[in-house]
Design a protein around this motif. Structure first.
Motif, PDB file in Angstrom:
ATOM      1  N   GLY A 205       0.803  -1.212   0.000  1.00  0.00           N
ATOM      2  CA  GLY A 205       0.000   0.000   0.000  1.00  0.00           C
ATOM      3  C   GLY A 205       0.837   1.264   0.000  1.00  0.00           C
ATOM      4  O   GLY A 205       0.322   2.375   0.196  1.00  0.00           O
ATOM      5  N   MET A 206       2.155   1.099  -0.244  1.00  0.00           N
ATOM      6  CA  MET A 206       3.040   2.258  -0.289  1.00  0.00           C
ATOM      7  C   MET A 206       2.662   3.159  -1.474  1.00  0.00           C
ATOM      8  O   MET A 206       2.508   2.695  -2.598  1.00  0.00           O
ATOM      9  CB  MET A 206       4.491   1.780  -0.449  1.00  0.00           C
ATOM     10  N   THR A 207       2.507   4.439  -1.182  1.00  0.00           N
ATOM     11  CA  THR A 207       2.198   5.421  -2.213  1.00  0.00           C
ATOM     12  C   THR A 207       3.454   5.664  -3.053  1.00  0.00           C
ATOM     13  O   THR A 207       4.550   5.763  -2.506  1.00  0.00           O
ATOM     14  CB  THR A 207       1.753   6.734  -1.541  1.00  0.00           C
ATOM     15  N   VAL A 208       3.284   5.735  -4.373  1.00  0.00           N
ATOM     16  CA  VAL A 208       4.432   5.979  -5.264  1.00  0.00           C
ATOM     17  C   VAL A 208       4.241   7.323  -5.962  1.00  0.00           C
ATOM     18  O   VAL A 208       3.187   7.580  -6.551  1.00  0.00           O
ATOM     19  CB  VAL A 208       4.558   4.861  -6.327  1.00  0.00           C
ATOM     20  N   ILE A 209       5.265   8.169  -5.864  1.00  0.00           N
ATOM     21  CA  ILE A 209       5.288   9.429  -6.606  1.00  0.00           C
ATOM     22  C   ILE A 209       6.526   9.361  -7.493  1.00  0.00           C
ATOM     23  O   ILE A 209       7.651   9.282  -6.998  1.00  0.00           O
ATOM     24  CB  ILE A 209       5.423  10.662  -5.673  1.00  0.00           C
TER      25      ILE A 209
END
Ligand code: ADP
Ligand code: ADP
Length: 237
Positions: A196-200
């Motif tokens: 669930g790690m957000t990726v930018i």
């Protein structure tokens, strides 16, 4: 809920008088778990936006940074870089400048020790992070002997080992061949789906953004020019 909340962020590297804003009135809210691609022309402000998120705008420029950027509730203008790094890991465009160790496992170890992770926990974290990006076999290799794509995976593994809620990557694929670039996206998407790690991620290849991103934000002249699903953004005009 929102993991990143930017409100009316403006920033200029120069004096206000020259009127050139690297970021101008940026409002950006990112839901946790989203895979976000940032695209736009060179000089548009993408790297500066990434720096605002990771607290990497140099201190001597802070007087020219306006608005607020919260990451997991931390104000990145005020929190310490160590505290920010615990919630948001970042990979610089210059991957060689990012590396602090000469052997792969030491690169991961360095960050974990720096964060004061209990030494009983360190081995498990290194093994599972290397495994998560598919480079368990590179563990004892000299980083200098690795390909660009392998170095990007080492950088990603170093960040995954710290279990942050966000990863910010500045053009990880710019020096990679198409197959290695796709491989980096695959690794990031797997981590995004598993944890669930957000990726930018700053990226110039439309095809990769279209295939992997939930959301694409187009930056132009320091502003958000377009923002939506890949379909919304790339079918525009
Ligand atoms: P990219 O467009 O791929 O982000 P740039 O070539 O614009 O990369 O920038 C490379 C490096 O030079 C960055 O560290 C950036 O901060 C710095 N830089 C870019 N523009 C300027 C400038 N006008 N003055 C000083 N440094 C700059
Ligand atoms: P991008 O990542 O989209 O290429 P940047 O965020 O690197 O854009 O740059 C945004 C603007 O800020 C550009 O006009 C660039 O020249 C300028 N800039 C970037 N870094 C510096 C710096 N260190 N000093 C002065 N100007 C900079």
């Amino acid at each position: 809920s929102a993991i990143i909340e930017m409100e009316c962020v403006s920033f200029s590297y120069g004096t206000a008088a020259d009127g050139a804003y690297a970021l101008k009135d940026i409002d950006l809210s990112v839901e946790e778990g989203t895979f976000v691609g940032l695209i736009g022309p060179s000089g548009a402000g993408k790297s500066t936006l990434a720096s605002a998120i990771t607290g990497a705008i140099p201190h001597h420029y802070r007087g020219r940074l306006f608005g607020s950027t919260l990451v997991a509730g931390l104000d990145t203008c005020e929190a310490s870089l160590t505290d920010i790094a615990k919630v948001a890991g970042s990979v610089l465009q210059d991957i060689d400048a990012q590396m602090v160790a000469s052997v792969v496992e030491d690169e991961l170890l360095f960050g974990l020790e720096n964060f004061g992770i209990d030494h009983h926990e360190i081995e498990g974290r290194i093994a599972s992070a290397l495994d998560a990006v598919g480079i368990a076999d590179l563990r004892h290799r000299e980083i200098a002997t690795l390909s660009g794509g392998q170095k990007q995976k080492v950088a990603i593994a170093s960040i995954l080992a710290m279990t942050p809620r966000v990863i910010v990557m500045d053009e990880p694929t710019s020096a990679l061949d198409p197959a290695s670039a796709r491989d980096v996206f695959e690794v990031l998407r797997r981590a995004n789906e598993l944890t669930g790690m957000t990726v930018i991620l700053i990226e110039q290849t439309v095809a990769l953004l279209a295939e992997y991103c939930d959301r694409v934000v187009v930056i132009d002249q320091g502003r958000i020019a377009l923002d939506g699903t890949p379909t919304d953004v790339f079918s525009h005009g």
